[in-house]
Design an enzyme around this catalytic site. Structure first.
Site, mmCIF file in Angstrom:
data_model
loop_
_atom_site.group_PDB
_atom_site.id
_atom_site.type_symbol
_atom_site.label_atom_id
_atom_site.label_comp_id
_atom_site.label_asym_id
_atom_site.label_seq_id
_atom_site.Cartn_x
_atom_site.Cartn_y
_atom_site.Cartn_z
ATOM 1 C CG ASP A 81 -0.359 -0.590 2.460
ATOM 2 O OD1 ASP A 81 0.874 -0.444 2.638
ATOM 3 O OD2 ASP A 81 -1.090 -1.213 3.237
ATOM 4 C CG ASN A 152 -9.049 -2.107 11.321
ATOM 5 O OD1 ASN A 152 -8.114 -2.797 10.910
ATOM 6 N ND2 ASN A 152 -9.447 -1.001 10.719
ATOM 7 C CG HIS A 154 -5.906 -2.784 8.334
ATOM 8 N ND1 HIS A 154 -5.981 -1.430 8.630
ATOM 9 C CD2 HIS A 154 -4.638 -3.136 8.664
ATOM 10 C CE1 HIS A 154 -4.809 -1.012 9.086
ATOM 11 N NE2 HIS A 154 -3.984 -2.026 9.131
ATOM 12 C CD GLU A 159 -8.601 0.445 7.189
ATOM 13 O OE1 GLU A 159 -8.553 -0.496 8.017
ATOM 14 O OE2 GLU A 159 -7.905 1.481 7.294
HETATM 15 C C1 F6R Z 1 1.346 -1.534 6.149
HETATM 16 C C2 F6R Z 1 0.053 -2.240 6.111
HETATM 17 C C3 F6R Z 1 -0.744 -2.423 7.349
HETATM 18 C C4 F6R Z 1 0.101 -2.841 8.565
HETATM 19 C C5 F6R Z 1 -0.777 -3.026 9.802
HETATM 20 C C6 F6R Z 1 0.044 -3.367 11.032
HETATM 21 O O1 F6R Z 1 1.939 -1.484 4.871
HETATM 22 O O2 F6R Z 1 -0.377 -2.630 5.078
HETATM 23 O O3 F6R Z 1 -1.736 -3.396 7.104
HETATM 24 O O4 F6R Z 1 0.762 -4.036 8.261
HETATM 25 O O5 F6R Z 1 -1.496 -1.856 10.048
HETATM 26 O O6 F6R Z 1 0.882 -2.288 11.327
HETATM 27 P P1 F6R Z 1 2.016 -2.424 12.452
HETATM 28 O O7 F6R Z 1 2.986 -3.410 11.950
HETATM 29 O O8 F6R Z 1 2.639 -1.049 12.536
HETATM 30 O O9 F6R Z 1 1.333 -2.852 13.695
#
Ligand code: F6R
Length: 254
Positions: A81, A152, A154, A159
């Protein structure tokens, strides 16, 4: 040492390890894939994620490159992303983040890193996404996709509400996702509202998925990923439908 996991009633292979050990194991698997494709004269497509969770994998990959002289010259990197609404060279973009934390260390140049530009307007974002899907198909798809898990549920920025058939697209970030990012952006108002994400279907087409989730703050959502109904309310549950998906947890998240 991996513990066999009693919760592996789902299709997910769950491994409970300390984060540093998980980082070494996943980086070792990626390195083996890179070596095998090089020996076979094939290119290799690796999918990466930003965030706190994959940092151990990235430092270990950089160590392997440095100490074992592993070449990444046949590797194309794809990112899950990118945030939208930023200036092209904004150091807070995921593109800049990946370059600083991984790509420069591995010697992956910008032309072999498929990351959406962070300054696309809505219309350009849509055309970038459809040409990205075509480009990915021409590359033969993703060999291994690394994932984190949002609180959440995702995966990427799919989301809650993101269905099994979603493809790469522009999305609005959930309020909780933006709230989790306030520290880096000096308050909620500064956090970008939209992003481009690989879709759930795009992610599930990767040949291998390696998802990591660490810490007490991920424990509740991990339970839902493992035990709740599979569906768009918790996009991480779709990992259970993949034939080669592993979920790495530390004891606090398990
Ligand atoms: C980041 C992404 C998100 C993160 C997720 C966990 O490129 O796609 O899905 O992997 O929000 O984030 P952290 O690792 O910071 O807890």
């Amino acid at each position: 040492m991996a513990q066999p996991c009693p919760a592996a009633r789902t299709g997910l292979d769950v491994r409970v390890l300390e984060p540093a050990e998980a980082g070494r194991e996943v980086a070792g698997e990626i390195a083996a894939l890179v070596r095998a494709s090089s020996r076979a004269g094939r290119s290799c497509v690796l999918g990466f994620a930003t965030g706190r969770t994959p940092l151990g994998v990235y430092s270990e990959l950089a160590r392997i490159q440095r100490e074992e002289r592993l070449a990444f010259d046949h590797v194309t990197a794809v990112n899950l992303d990118e945030l939208l609404g930023l200036a092209p060279l904004d150091p807070r973009s995921f593109r800049a983040w990946m370059r600083a934390r991984l790509f420069d260390a591995l010697g992956i140049p910008p032309e072999r890193a498929l990351i959406p530009p962070c300054d696309l307007d809505q219309c350009d974002a849509e055309s970038w996404c459809s040409s990205f899907e075509q480009r990915l198909a021409r590359l033969g798809g993703i060999d291994l996709q690394l994932l984190g898990l949002g609180r959440n549920g995702h995966i990427g920025f799919n989301e809650p509400g993101s269905g099994r058939q979603t493809r790469t697209r522009r999305v609005e970030l959930a309020a909780g996702t933006r709230a989790d990012a306030t520290a880096e952006w000096g308050g909620t108002e500064g956090v970008p509202t939209h992003a481009i994400t690989l879709g759930v279907a795009t992610i599930l087409e990767a040949r291998a998925l390696r998802c990591l989730a660490f810490g007490e703050r991920k424990r509740a959502i991990v339970r839902r990923v493992l035990e709740g109904p599979v569906g768009p309310d918790v996009p991480g549950t779709f990992l259970r439908e993949h034939p080669d998906a592993k979920l790495y947890l530390d004891p606090a998240a398990f």
